[in-house]
Scaffold this motif. Structure first.
Motif, PDB file in Angstrom:
ATOM      1  N   ALA A  54       0.797  -1.226   0.000  1.00  0.00           N
ATOM      2  CA  ALA A  54       0.000   0.000   0.000  1.00  0.00           C
ATOM      3  C   ALA A  54       0.831   1.277   0.000  1.00  0.00           C
ATOM      4  CB  ALA A  54      -0.928   0.003   1.225  1.00  0.00           C
ATOM      5  N   TYR A  55       2.124   1.179   0.361  1.00  0.00           N
ATOM      6  CA  TYR A  55       2.943   2.393   0.500  1.00  0.00           C
ATOM      7  C   TYR A  55       4.308   2.212  -0.156  1.00  0.00           C
ATOM      8  CZ  TYR A  55      -0.367   3.430   4.287  1.00  0.00           C
ATOM      9  OH  TYR A  55      -1.497   3.671   5.029  1.00  0.00           O
ATOM     10  N   PRO A  56       4.855   3.267  -0.789  1.00  0.00           N
ATOM     11  CA  PRO A  56       6.262   3.233  -1.189  1.00  0.00           C
ATOM     12  C   PRO A  56       7.134   3.157   0.064  1.00  0.00           C
ATOM     13  CG  PRO A  56       5.097   5.030  -2.282  1.00  0.00           C
ATOM     14  CD  PRO A  56       4.183   4.507  -1.215  1.00  0.00           C
ATOM     15  N   ILE A  57       8.251   2.428  -0.030  1.00  0.00           N
ATOM     16  CA  ILE A  57       9.142   2.208   1.109  1.00  0.00           C
ATOM     17  C   ILE A  57      10.528   2.750   0.784  1.00  0.00           C
ATOM     18  CG2 ILE A  57      10.236   0.477   2.591  1.00  0.00           C
ATOM     19  CD1 ILE A  57       7.240   0.634   3.031  1.00  0.00           C
ATOM     20  N   SER A  58      11.149   3.403   1.762  1.00  0.00           N
ATOM     21  CA  SER A  58      12.541   3.829   1.667  1.00  0.00           C
ATOM     22  C   SER A  58      13.361   3.054   2.696  1.00  0.00           C
ATOM     23  CB  SER A  58      12.652   5.336   1.941  1.00  0.00           C
ATOM     24  OG  SER A  58      14.012   5.721   2.046  1.00  0.00           O
ATOM     25  N   CYS A  59      14.538   2.557   2.293  1.00  0.00           N
ATOM     26  CA  CYS A  59      15.403   1.785   3.195  1.00  0.00           C
ATOM     27  C   CYS A  59      16.507   2.691   3.738  1.00  0.00           C
ATOM     28  CB  CYS A  59      16.036   0.609   2.449  1.00  0.00           C
ATOM     29  SG  CYS A  59      14.864  -0.686   1.993  1.00  0.00           S
ATOM     30  N   HIS A  60      16.442   2.962   5.032  1.00  0.00           N
ATOM     31  CA  HIS A  60      17.399   3.858   5.682  1.00  0.00           C
ATOM     32  C   HIS A  60      18.264   3.042   6.628  1.00  0.00           C
ATOM     33  CE1 HIS A  60      19.038   7.569   7.083  1.00  0.00           C
ATOM     34  NE2 HIS A  60      18.503   7.509   8.291  1.00  0.00           N
ATOM     35  N   GLY A  61      19.558   2.891   6.300  1.00  0.00           N
ATOM     36  CA  GLY A  61      20.429   2.029   7.071  1.00  0.00           C
ATOM     37  C   GLY A  61      21.213   2.768   8.131  1.00  0.00           C
ATOM     38  N   ILE A  62      21.619   2.018   9.167  1.00  0.00           N
ATOM     39  CA  ILE A  62      22.451   2.581  10.221  1.00  0.00           C
ATOM     40  C   ILE A  62      23.676   1.708  10.473  1.00  0.00           C
ATOM     41  CG2 ILE A  62      20.570   3.790  11.390  1.00  0.00           C
ATOM     42  CD1 ILE A  62      20.370   1.425  13.314  1.00  0.00           C
ATOM     43  N   GLY A  63      23.929   0.705   9.592  1.00  0.00           N
ATOM     44  CA  GLY A  63      24.971  -0.254   9.912  1.00  0.00           C
ATOM     45  C   GLY A  63      26.022  -0.501   8.859  1.00  0.00           C
ATOM     46  N   LEU A  64      26.060   0.256   7.769  1.00  0.00           N
ATOM     47  CA  LEU A  64      27.080   0.008   6.751  1.00  0.00           C
ATOM     48  C   LEU A  64      28.464   0.454   7.208  1.00  0.00           C
ATOM     49  CD1 LEU A  64      25.293   0.879   3.375  1.00  0.00           C
ATOM     50  CD2 LEU A  64      26.292  -1.329   4.002  1.00  0.00           C
ATOM     51  N   SER A  65      28.526   1.382   8.173  1.00  0.00           N
ATOM     52  CA  SER A  65      29.806   1.854   8.714  1.00  0.00           C
ATOM     53  C   SER A  65      30.740   2.301   7.589  1.00  0.00           C
ATOM     54  CB  SER A  65      30.473   0.751   9.549  1.00  0.00           C
ATOM     55  OG  SER A  65      31.565   1.272  10.282  1.00  0.00           O
ATOM     56  N   LEU A  66      30.234   3.179   6.740  1.00  0.00           N
ATOM     57  CA  LEU A  66      30.959   3.571   5.533  1.00  0.00           C
ATOM     58  C   LEU A  66      32.254   4.325   5.833  1.00  0.00           C
ATOM     59  CD1 LEU A  66      27.837   4.722   3.492  1.00  0.00           C
ATOM     60  CD2 LEU A  66      29.239   2.712   3.004  1.00  0.00           C
ATOM     61  N   GLY A  67      32.342   4.948   7.006  1.00  0.00           N
ATOM     62  CA  GLY A  67      33.542   5.710   7.331  1.00  0.00           C
ATOM     63  C   GLY A  67      34.604   4.925   8.073  1.00  0.00           C
ATOM     64  N   SER A  68      34.338   3.650   8.346  1.00  0.00           N
ATOM     65  CA  SER A  68      35.298   2.845   9.100  1.00  0.00           C
ATOM     66  C   SER A  68      36.499   2.476   8.239  1.00  0.00           C
ATOM     67  CB  SER A  68      34.601   1.569   9.594  1.00  0.00           C
ATOM     68  OG  SER A  68      35.547   0.682  10.149  1.00  0.00           O
ATOM     69  N   ALA A  69      37.631   2.254   8.909  1.00  0.00           N
ATOM     70  CA  ALA A  69      38.813   1.738   8.208  1.00  0.00           C
ATOM     71  C   ALA A  69      38.695   0.243   7.967  1.00  0.00           C
ATOM     72  CB  ALA A  69      40.070   2.035   9.015  1.00  0.00           C
TER      73      ALA A  69
END
Length: 285
Positions: A54-69
């Motif tokens: 019934a609704y469009p969905i957006s996936c908002h992540g908090i765990g990719l850790s893109l800035g980690s070494a």
């Protein structure tokens, strides 16, 4: 996600699952926290399967850790890719932050040192994820409570460079800018002026908490209150400045703690829709 221009959404949180399934209230779209739905056999995923009809969905992540070494967590990316295939989201986003070191993950979005080395690392991670999922990501500006003495860029120039070098889109969180501007004593307008408005595909609006410490006030991005008036003012200003040329980005009311009745969230969404109508002369259906 051009088809969501002018639309206002709210975050889909567990206490409201039944309301969305049974009542299907009118709202432009819903945002989920991606990691909560990685298990395709969970109760949450079964609820999402019904709601996403019934609704469009957006996936908002908090765990990719893109800035980690650390290297990219390929298992995490594979789970994200599988979720994308299941829900066909209108956007995929994560944060300008890091949350892992030596393979250990934290439940925090930690601030980056805005150095050239960190920029090269972050852009490489964004490139890798965008290639793996086969689509553009949106990167969200964080709120922060400390900064590093060694920095080659301001946060806004760092974010602008990430957008230029990777072709990612931007998720502009106006509450985070307002909170960090107080905590670090910078001008929110200077931040907004550095952002490419054509790259902003989504805007987040949320509330924050003021904490009084012996050293003074600290503003914390708790997402536990209604959108503050200064953040509504930043939203109105962004629309007045950019909507005629670049349109109205998809807008989200974000509320993650002390979650209220759904009617409260929907009232905040209607307030955003009213501002869009007043400023842009666009009526949101």
């Amino acid at each position: 996600m051009t088809h969501l221009t002018d639309k206002v959404g709210v975050g889909l949180r567990h206490p409201h699952f039944f309301d969305f399934i049974s009542q299907q209230p009118q709202v432009g779209w819903l945002e989920i926290h991606s990691e909560n739905f990685f298990n395709p056999h969970s109760d949450a995923s079964r609820a999402l399967a019904a709601i996403s009809k019934a609704y469009p969905i957006s996936c908002h992540g908090i765990g990719l850790s893109l800035g980690s070494a650390d290297p990219i967590n390929t298992h995490h990316v594979e789970q994200l890719r599988a979720l994308i295939q299941r829900v066909n989201p209108i956007a995929v986003s994560d944060h300008l932050s890091w949350s892992s070191i030596n393979g250990q993950f934290f439940n925090d979005l930690l601030p980056l040192p805005y150095t050239e080395e960190a920029l090269l690392n972050f852009c490489d991670k964004v490139d890798r994820v965008q290639n793996a999922i086969g689509r553009q990501m949106l990167i969200e500006n964080p709120s922060s409570y400390l900064s590093f003495e060694q920095a080659d860029y301001t946060e806004w120039d760092f974010l602008a460079e990430v957008e230029k070098r990777t072709g990612c889109g931007l998720l502009l969180d106006l509450n985070n800018i307002h909170v960090s501007a107080f905590n670090h004593q910078f001008d929110a307008q200077a931040y907004l002026d550095a952002i490419n408005p054509a790259a902003v595909k989504e805007i987040h609006l949320a509330g924050y908490t003021v904490k009084t410490l012996p050293e003074g006030e600290l503003w914390i991005d708790t997402h536990s209150k209604p959108v503050s008036e200064p953040v509504w003012a930043l939203y109105r200003q962004w629309l007045q400045t950019h909507s005629a040329k670049h349109g109205v980005p998809a807008t989200l009311i974000e509320w993650d703690s002390d979650i209220p009745a759904l009617e409260v969230l929907l009232a905040e969404a209607r307030k955003a829709e009213q501002i869009i109508t007043e400023v842009c002369h666009v009526t949101t259906p």
